[in-house]
Structures are given as C-alpha cells and as structure tokens.
Design a protein around this motif. Structure first.
Motif, short mmCIF file in Angstrom:
data_model
loop_
_atom_site.label_atom_id
_atom_site.label_comp_id
_atom_site.label_asym_id
_atom_site.label_seq_id
_atom_site.Cartn_x
_atom_site.Cartn_y
_atom_site.Cartn_z
N ARG A 210 0.83 -1.21 0.00
CA ARG A 210 0.00 0.00 0.00
C ARG A 210 0.86 1.26 0.00
NH1 ARG A 210 -2.87 -1.27 3.90
NH2 ARG A 210 -2.02 -0.10 5.65
N HIS A 211 1.87 1.29 0.85
CA HIS A 211 2.69 2.50 0.94
C HIS A 211 3.72 2.58 -0.18
CE1 HIS A 211 0.91 4.03 4.59
NE2 HIS A 211 0.99 2.83 5.13
N ALA A 212 4.12 1.44 -0.74
CA ALA A 212 4.98 1.47 -1.93
C ALA A 212 4.21 2.10 -3.09
CB ALA A 212 5.44 0.06 -2.29
N GLY A 213 2.94 1.72 -3.23
CA GLY A 213 2.10 2.32 -4.27
C GLY A 213 1.88 3.81 -4.03
N ARG A 214 1.74 4.18 -2.77
CA ARG A 214 1.55 5.60 -2.46
C ARG A 214 2.79 6.41 -2.83
NH1 ARG A 214 0.59 8.04 3.65
NH2 ARG A 214 0.54 10.25 3.06
N ALA A 215 3.98 5.89 -2.52
CA ALA A 215 5.22 6.59 -2.85
C ALA A 215 5.41 6.67 -4.35
CB ALA A 215 6.40 5.88 -2.20
N SER A 216 5.10 5.59 -5.06
CA SER A 216 5.22 5.59 -6.51
C SER A 216 4.26 6.58 -7.15
CB SER A 216 4.96 4.17 -7.03
OG SER A 216 5.09 4.12 -8.43
N LYS A 217 3.04 6.64 -6.63
CA LYS A 217 2.06 7.59 -7.16
C LYS A 217 2.48 9.03 -6.92
CE LYS A 217 -2.88 8.70 -7.01
NZ LYS A 217 -2.68 10.14 -6.81
N LEU A 218 3.08 9.30 -5.75
CA LEU A 218 3.55 10.64 -5.45
C LEU A 218 4.61 11.07 -6.46
CD1 LEU A 218 3.67 13.17 -3.64
CD2 LEU A 218 5.37 11.98 -2.25
N ALA A 219 5.54 10.18 -6.78
CA ALA A 219 6.58 10.50 -7.75
C ALA A 219 5.97 10.79 -9.12
CB ALA A 219 7.58 9.35 -7.84
N LEU A 220 5.03 9.95 -9.55
CA LEU A 220 4.41 10.15 -10.86
C LEU A 220 3.61 11.44 -10.90
CD1 LEU A 220 3.63 9.18 -13.67
CD2 LEU A 220 1.80 7.84 -12.64
N ASP A 221 2.81 11.69 -9.85
CA ASP A 221 2.00 12.91 -9.82
C ASP A 221 2.88 14.16 -9.77
OD1 ASP A 221 -0.28 11.44 -9.89
OD2 ASP A 221 -0.72 11.58 -7.76
N LEU A 222 4.02 14.06 -9.13
CA LEU A 222 4.94 15.19 -9.05
C LEU A 222 5.54 15.49 -10.42
CD1 LEU A 222 6.15 17.26 -7.18
CD2 LEU A 222 7.93 15.62 -6.57
N VAL A 223 5.87 14.42 -11.14
CA VAL A 223 6.38 14.61 -12.51
C VAL A 223 5.33 15.32 -13.36
CG1 VAL A 223 7.04 13.42 -14.63
CG2 VAL A 223 7.97 12.67 -12.44
N LEU A 224 4.08 14.88 -13.27
CA LEU A 224 3.01 15.49 -14.06
C LEU A 224 2.76 16.94 -13.65
CD1 LEU A 224 0.46 12.52 -14.15
CD2 LEU A 224 2.05 13.25 -15.95
#
Length: 282
Positions: A210-224
C-alpha cells in the motif's frame, strides 16, 4: 414437603455458578485472546534452527512494516515545507501547491523537466529570468522528494517480496511440524506461533504494498505537476518532417500523348535543417 427446599437450594447453587462464570468470563476471554509472541514483536526461541530463523525474520519484517507509513510520509515532507505547507499536509495539497509554483515559474519563462534515469533529477530551462534562492529551494525540494519517493517505493516493494518468500517457508514448516516436533513439549506453542506468523506476514505485505504504491504515485504525480515535457525540445528540430521519398522506385508509366516519353522526375527533397542545442540546462 422436603422437595421445595431442595429445589430452592439447587436454584441457588445454579445461580451462584452463573455468577462465578460471569465474574471470570473477562479473565477467561483475555487469556484466550492473548496475542502470540510474534504479534507482540518477539521471536519465539525453540532451539530448532529453521523455526528460529523464520520467527526472527518475521519479527524483522513486522518491525519494518510498522515504519512504512512514516517512510512514505517523509518523501513529501521537504516538498511541503518548500511550498509553504505543513509537512503533515495531504499528498493532494502538496502537489497542488507545487503545481501552482511551477505554473508561476513557467509564466516567467522558467521551465522544468524531470529525468528519472539514471537517477531522479530536475532540469531547468531559464528563459525569461534567472533562478533566485526560492526557485533553487523548490528545485532541491522536488528532487529530494522524487528521489525519496522512488527509493521508498523500491524499498517497500522489496519488503513485500521478503514477506511473500517467508510465507512460503512458513507454510512448508507448518506442513511438516507435526512430524518434526513429535514429542516436543513446545509443539503446541510452535504451532500457535506459526499460525500467528501467517497473519503477521500477510499484514506486513499488505502494508508494504500500500505504501509502496503511495510513494510511486507521489513521484508520478509530481512529474506530471512539474514537468514541462517528456523530452527536451531542440531548436530547429521540433517539427522537422521526414524527408520525402521519390515517387516510386520503378520507372513511371508514360504520360498519355507523350509518345512514350518518361514522366518528369520529381524534384529532390530539400536538405534537412541544422540542429541546435538543448533548451534545457542542468
């Protein structure tokens, strides 16, 4: 005449028994619901290496999973401070503030591009003005958040993989425990810990994922939110079409009324324009 007193006595005895059971029910329930050692963060020592290694490794995975949320939260803490928010702000609030700051800089001619390989970094293109201290602080915070998010996602993904491997080992030991522990006075206790380890490993794996997915999503959203383009623009090459090919490799059919003469050869394609430098500077 003696039946009534006897009956009354039996009723009183039954009522007393019920009261005693009711009085001790919480204690009995507490004993029955007492968590296992592994669920309390301790590893059972049996003196048998395969079991002791499993219980210790399970304890370690449990401890790491308990820190997963804090690890994921740390990935955005510096970025939140850089955009003027409380580090405890939600991911959406931090991303929205970062997006707004990037829009302000873009309007003044400062663009950003994110690179994730070989490591996460933020590349800036200075157009209208140079970067000031606040701009550089934002760049550093975005880079730190990106690196932390990517690293956290990898770390917690590895933790989930370890939990899955330990579950395979646990299931194998549980299947052979009756034979391996025959006559061992701690057989029941080991069985109980093996059952508890299954629950602990499943929970640790779920938390890590769950938290690995949250960290990955944060990186992707930050790029966008920050990135101005997936690839750096090159002057003079943004809209260069591919060179035209001659109309057919075989000889063209003769035109009607041309007396069998060949059709005129199409003109040669113009030479491609020269390349310029990158708009983005590190």
């Amino acid at each position: 005449m003696t039946r009534t007193p006897d009956r009354a006595g039996r009723l009183r005895a039954a009522a007393l028994a019920l009261l005693l059971v009711a009085a001790h029910a919480p204690l009995l329930a507490a004993c029955a619901a007492q968590p296992s050692q592994i669920e309390q963060g301790r590893a059972l020592r049996t003196g048998k290496q395969p079991y002791d290694e499993l219980f210790e490794a399970t304890r370690e995975v449990r401890e790491e999973s308990l820190k997963a949320e804090e690890l994921a939260r740390a990935a955005r803490a510096d970025l939140a401070r850089a955009v003027g928010l409380d580090p405890r702000s939600t991911d959406d609030a931090v991303l929205e503030a970062a997006r707004a700051r990037a829009a302000e800089l873009r309007a003044s001619g400062v663009l950003f591009r994110v690179e994730l390989a070989p490591e996460a970094r933020l590349v800036s293109a200075r157009g209208g003005r140079s970067l000031d201290a606040d701009d550089r602080k934002l760049i550093e915070a975005v880079e730190a958040s990106l690196k932390s998010s990517v690293a956290t996602s990898k770390q917690l993904g590895e933790l989930s993989r370890r939990a899955a491997e330990l579950e395979k080992k646990r299931a194998s030991l549980a299947a052979g425990s009756a034979e391996a522990l025959a006559g061992d006075p701690r057989r029941r206790e080991v069985k109980r810990e093996l059952e508890a380890a299954e629950r602990v490993l499943a929970e640790a794996s779920a938390v890590a994922e769950r938290h690995a997915g949250r960290a990955s999503k944060l990186a992707l959203d930050l790029v966008l939110a920050i990135d101005a383009g997936a690839a750096p623009a090159r002057r003079g090459s943004t809209s260069r079409p591919p060179p035209r090919q001659p109309a057919g490799s075989a000889k063209a059919p003769p035109l009607r009324g041309s007396g069998g003469r060949d059709a005129p050869r199409p003109p040669s394609p113009p030479p491609p324009p020269s390349h310029g430098g990158d708009d983005f500077d590190p």
